[in-house]
Design an enzyme around this catalytic site. Structure first.
Site, PDB file in Angstrom:
ATOM      1  N   SER A 159       0.764  -1.278   0.057  1.00 14.71           N
ATOM      2  CA  SER A 159       0.138   0.120   0.084  1.00 14.71           C
ATOM      3  C   SER A 159       0.713   1.376  -0.047  1.00 14.71           C
ATOM      4  O   SER A 159       0.370   2.446  -0.228  1.00 14.71           O
ATOM      5  CB  SER A 159      -0.967   0.077   1.380  1.00 14.71           C
ATOM      6  OG  SER A 159      -0.276  -0.268   2.246  1.00 14.71           O
ATOM      7  N   ASP A 421      -3.844   5.499  11.628  1.00  8.63           N
ATOM      8  CA  ASP A 421      -2.917   5.286  10.660  1.00  8.63           C
ATOM      9  C   ASP A 421      -1.834   5.830  10.725  1.00  8.63           C
ATOM     10  O   ASP A 421      -1.823   7.297  10.497  1.00  8.63           O
ATOM     11  CB  ASP A 421      -3.545   5.218   9.190  1.00  8.63           C
ATOM     12  CG  ASP A 421      -2.677   4.746   8.201  1.00  8.63           C
ATOM     13  OD1 ASP A 421      -1.365   4.614   8.517  1.00  8.63           O
ATOM     14  OD2 ASP A 421      -3.110   4.701   6.903  1.00  8.63           O
ATOM     15  N   HIS A 424       0.950   5.177   6.755  1.00  5.95           N
ATOM     16  CA  HIS A 424       0.619   5.843   5.035  1.00  5.95           C
ATOM     17  C   HIS A 424       0.823   7.258   5.627  1.00  5.95           C
ATOM     18  O   HIS A 424       0.848   7.838   6.396  1.00  5.95           O
ATOM     19  CB  HIS A 424      -0.787   5.363   4.660  1.00  5.95           C
ATOM     20  CG  HIS A 424      -0.855   3.863   4.451  1.00  5.95           C
ATOM     21  ND1 HIS A 424      -1.474   3.047   5.293  1.00  5.95           N
ATOM     22  CD2 HIS A 424      -0.665   3.136   3.641  1.00  5.95           C
ATOM     23  CE1 HIS A 424      -1.419   1.843   4.996  1.00  5.95           C
ATOM     24  NE2 HIS A 424      -0.846   1.822   3.972  1.00  5.95           N
TER      25      HIS A 424
END
Ligand code: NAG
Ligand code: NAG
Ligand code: NAG
Ligand code: NAG
Length: 453
Positions: A159, A421, A424
């Site tokens: 990702s 998160d 990312h």
């Protein structure tokens, strides 16, 4: 194929390697697996990794080695000066990003569209990376597309590869329209394989999901249906979902890492070669540094081998780039409000790159240097470069989605617990800088190709 450190100038090791390895294993054994599970398998957020750069020392050997390689490849003309973009500092900049969460909203994965999800502060958008040794020009869409006119740029990995691909597409579409020609559905599976065509330059940008680069079976988000609770990686088999398309790819950007932290069994030619958080009884923990290195090594070898095999009339010049590991920044509980709460980057020297992040970076830098030399010896016309982001990313604890991985997480009032998160990057955000460096690598590759003909 261990992670044996053969770099002599990598000197800052306070602990013997074995002790460190044990420490690292223990550390990851203790990390809340629930968090990783959530981050990587939540239907809201799909997956993977982050990359960070560490102190300059692990890289220098590789840089020097590569410089030697480059010099001999492009000896005929003065090659563009090589700059080590990995060392520098973040400086404030009044110029904001080229795009925003609305103008590029259809391209950005929801969980990384921090603006659309209500992140209130914008200070993290006003920084530029200033390398110590040279200038890094702002991203120039027309220049990038001219360099890859008629070519195909593919991101392959997890990702974080997708995060970087979406950043590039947003940067380019700020000036040139793109058509989404593959993967137009909304589902996470669709978004794992997307492809955009820039008709103005007949240039293609794509992303291929392959979190191990080698073939493997991913652990499933739920084991209720009999899915695996660990990953299985087959090191003698390249993942053909991307490798089978290499003949049509000119620039391939590999970006992996965070999936290697999960429990896994590792196989080669039917034999178990190791495991991490060993899911089978009576297996000895090997850690993941060695197999992570092997995955990168095998992928680069495959790219070079397949390019050398292709007919000399086919356009066989390629650029293979490895984006080095991007560090996570959980500074508290993963579901506390302050999991990654910083509002500004770290200053130079304020934050050391962690042992693990540095080892991942080092493995990649060393394998890139080895592959670059191998490609030259075999005359395969593949240039191999490291896009060394580990250190500059490590300083950007301020630029993750954090709680804004979910839209308006505090809309119902303050909550004590929210998932975060801290892996990312918000788009726009510092990952745009990685593509500014990528532009420079692509430019150097094109320059070298035209001067050696
Ligand atoms: C986003 O960019 C578009 C196009 O440049 C602009 O019209 C819009 O006002 C921007 N939105 C925000 C929230 O800055
Ligand atoms: C566009 O580029 C592809 C290679 O990526 C090439 O095969 C094709 O002929 C090009 N088309 C045009 C119209 O130039
Ligand atoms: C990848 O592994 C799976 C599971 O073992 C297997 O079914 C498949 O044939 C493999 N693919 C390749 C290209 O080796
Ligand atoms: C694991 O090792 C123990 C002790 O040597 C033995 O009793 C047990 O049967 C082994 N289990 C398996 C699944 O091999």
């Amino acid at each position: 194929m261990g992670a044996s450190p053969h770099r002599h100038h990598f000197s800052s090791q306070p602990l013997p390697l074995l002790a460190k390895r044990i420490f690292t294993c223990a550390l990851y054994a203790l990390l809340p697996l629930a968090l990783l599970h959530y981050l990587f398998f939540s239907p809201l957020l799909v997956p993977p990794p982050l990359a960070v750069n560490s102190s300059p020392s692990p890289l220098h050997g590789a840089e020097e080695q590569q410089r030697g390689v480059k010099t001999s490849v492009a000896r005929k003309a003065a090659p563009a000066a090589r700059c080590d973009y990995s060392v520098g500092e973040w400086v404030r900049s009044a110029a904001g990003p080229r795009y925003n969460g609305t103008s590029c909203g259809a391209t950005i994965k929801d969980g990384q569209n921090c603006m659309a999800h209500g992140r209130p502060d914008t200070g993290y958008l006003y920084w530029r990376w200033r390398p110590r040794a040279c200038a890094l020009p702002p991203f120039a869409p027309a220049e990038f597309l001219e360099l890859v006119r008629g070519r195909h740029v593919a991101f392959v990995g997890d990702s974080l590869a997708r995060n970087q691909c979406e950043s590039l597409v947003c940067l380019l579409t700020s000036e040139f329209p793109a058509e989404l020609v593959r993967g137009s559905g909304d589902g996470d599976e669709e978004r794992k394989f997307r492809r955009w065509l820039f008709r103005s330059h007949n240039a293609t940008v794509s992303v291929f999901w392959s979190p191990f680069l080698v073939n493997g079976t991913e652990k499933s988000s739920s084991t209720a249906g009999g899915g695996l609770d660990h990953n299985r990686l087959y090191f003698d088999q390249t993942d053909e979902r991307w490798a089978a398309e290499l003949h049509g790819i000119d620039v391939v950007v590999l970006s992996i890492g965070h999936w290697f932290l999960h429990p896994a069994m590792y196989y080669e030619r039917g034999e178990v070669i190791g495991c991490h958080h060993c899911p089978e009884p009576n297996r000895t923990e090997t850690g993941f540094f060695g197999v992570f290195r092997l995955a990168v090594k095998n992928a680069l070898r495959d790219i070079i081998t397949r390019a050398a095999r292709s007919s000399p009339t086919a356009r066989s010049e390629k650029l293979a780039v490895v984006t080095t590991f991007s560090p996570a920044h959980f500074e508290g509980d993963w579901d506390s409000r302050d999991a990654c709460p910083r509002a500004e980057p770290y200053a130079p020297g304020e934050k050391e790159v962690s042992y693990m992040d540095r080892e991942m970076w080092r493995a990649e830098a060393e394998e890139v240097a080895a592959a670059a030399a191998d490609a030259r010896v075999r005359g395969s016309h593949v240039a191999v470069e490291a896009l060394q982001v580990t250190e500059l990313a490590a300083l950007r604890a301020d630029a993750h989605p954090g709680p804004y991985m979910i839209a308006f997480p505090f809309a119902g009032g303050e909550k004590a617990r929210v998932p975060n998160d801290c892996v990312h990057w918000c788009l726009p955000g510092p990952i745009d800088t990685w593509n500014e460096i990528l532009l420079q690598l692509v430019k150097r590759w094109r320059d070298a190709a035209s001067t050696t003909r």
